[in-house]
Scaffold this motif. Structure first.
Motif, PDB file in Angstrom:
ATOM      1  N   UNK A   1       0.841  -1.203   0.000  1.00  0.00           N
ATOM      2  CA  UNK A   1       0.000   0.000   0.000  1.00  0.00           C
ATOM      3  C   UNK A   1       0.872   1.248   0.000  1.00  0.00           C
ATOM      4  N   UNK A   2       1.960   1.202   0.764  1.00  0.00           N
ATOM      5  CA  UNK A   2       2.845   2.355   0.826  1.00  0.00           C
ATOM      6  C   UNK A   2       3.445   2.642  -0.549  1.00  0.00           C
ATOM      7  N   UNK A   3       3.905   1.588  -1.204  1.00  0.00           N
ATOM      8  CA  UNK A   3       4.530   1.778  -2.511  1.00  0.00           C
ATOM      9  C   UNK A   3       3.526   2.353  -3.505  1.00  0.00           C
ATOM     10  N   UNK A   4       2.271   1.853  -3.445  1.00  0.00           N
ATOM     11  CA  UNK A   4       1.253   2.350  -4.350  1.00  0.00           C
ATOM     12  C   UNK A   4       0.981   3.830  -4.087  1.00  0.00           C
ATOM     13  N   UNK A   5       0.841   4.194  -2.818  1.00  0.00           N
ATOM     14  CA  UNK A   5       0.577   5.589  -2.467  1.00  0.00           C
ATOM     15  C   UNK A   5       1.754   6.473  -2.882  1.00  0.00           C
ATOM     16  N   UNK A   6       2.954   5.968  -2.629  1.00  0.00           N
ATOM     17  CA  UNK A   6       4.157   6.736  -2.935  1.00  0.00           C
ATOM     18  C   UNK A   6       4.231   7.033  -4.433  1.00  0.00           C
ATOM     19  N   UNK A   7       3.970   6.004  -5.233  1.00  0.00           N
ATOM     20  CA  UNK A   7       4.022   6.193  -6.694  1.00  0.00           C
ATOM     21  C   UNK A   7       2.915   7.120  -7.160  1.00  0.00           C
ATOM     22  N   UNK A   8       1.742   6.977  -6.533  1.00  0.00           N
ATOM     23  CA  UNK A   8       0.612   7.832  -6.876  1.00  0.00           C
ATOM     24  C   UNK A   8       0.949   9.295  -6.619  1.00  0.00           C
ATOM     25  N   UNK A   9       1.529   9.576  -5.453  1.00  0.00           N
ATOM     26  CA  UNK A   9       1.903  10.967  -5.147  1.00  0.00           C
ATOM     27  C   UNK A   9       3.009  11.445  -6.087  1.00  0.00           C
ATOM     28  N   UNK A  10       3.938  10.563  -6.422  1.00  0.00           N
ATOM     29  CA  UNK A  10       5.007  10.954  -7.344  1.00  0.00           C
ATOM     30  C   UNK A  10       4.417  11.364  -8.691  1.00  0.00           C
ATOM     31  N   UNK A  11       3.399  10.604  -9.157  1.00  0.00           N
ATOM     32  CA  UNK A  11       2.725  10.958 -10.411  1.00  0.00           C
ATOM     33  C   UNK A  11       2.031  12.305 -10.285  1.00  0.00           C
TER      34      UNK A  11
END
Ligand SMILES: [Zn+2]
Length: 92
Positions: free
Chosen positions: A72-82
């Protein structure tokens, strides 16, 4: 929100982008040991629950942290990066 220093933010952004590309995926010390617990985000049982720093810039620092499994963290992190990438495309 009105008194952001955009040049400083851009400099910080570019530096953090470079750091993100250079560094391995960020990890955090395990806070909850090896016992499986439910991830509060996806509700699955996970052994890697941790409170990790997100790539957000909320004034209230507690909002920049996320307690979740690493997936979940990785998904959120990538989402914010986008979202940051989109934001800077619009600003520049
Ligand atoms: Zn999860």
């Amino acid at each position: 929100m009105a008194d952001y220093d955009y040049e400083q933010m851009l400099a910080d952004h570019l530096r953090s982008m470079a750091e993100m590309q250079a560094a391995p995926f960020p990890s955090a010390p395990m806070l909850y040991g090896e016992q499986p617990r439910r991830c509060p985000v996806c509700r699955r049982w996970a052994r890697d629950l941790s409170n990790r720093r997100l790539n957000t810039m909320y004034v209230e620092d507690a909002s920049n942290w996320m307690l979740s499994c690493s997936g979940c963290y990785e998904m959120a992190y990538r989402n914010y990066a986008d979202q940051w990438a989109e934001y800077w495309m619009m600003v520049m």
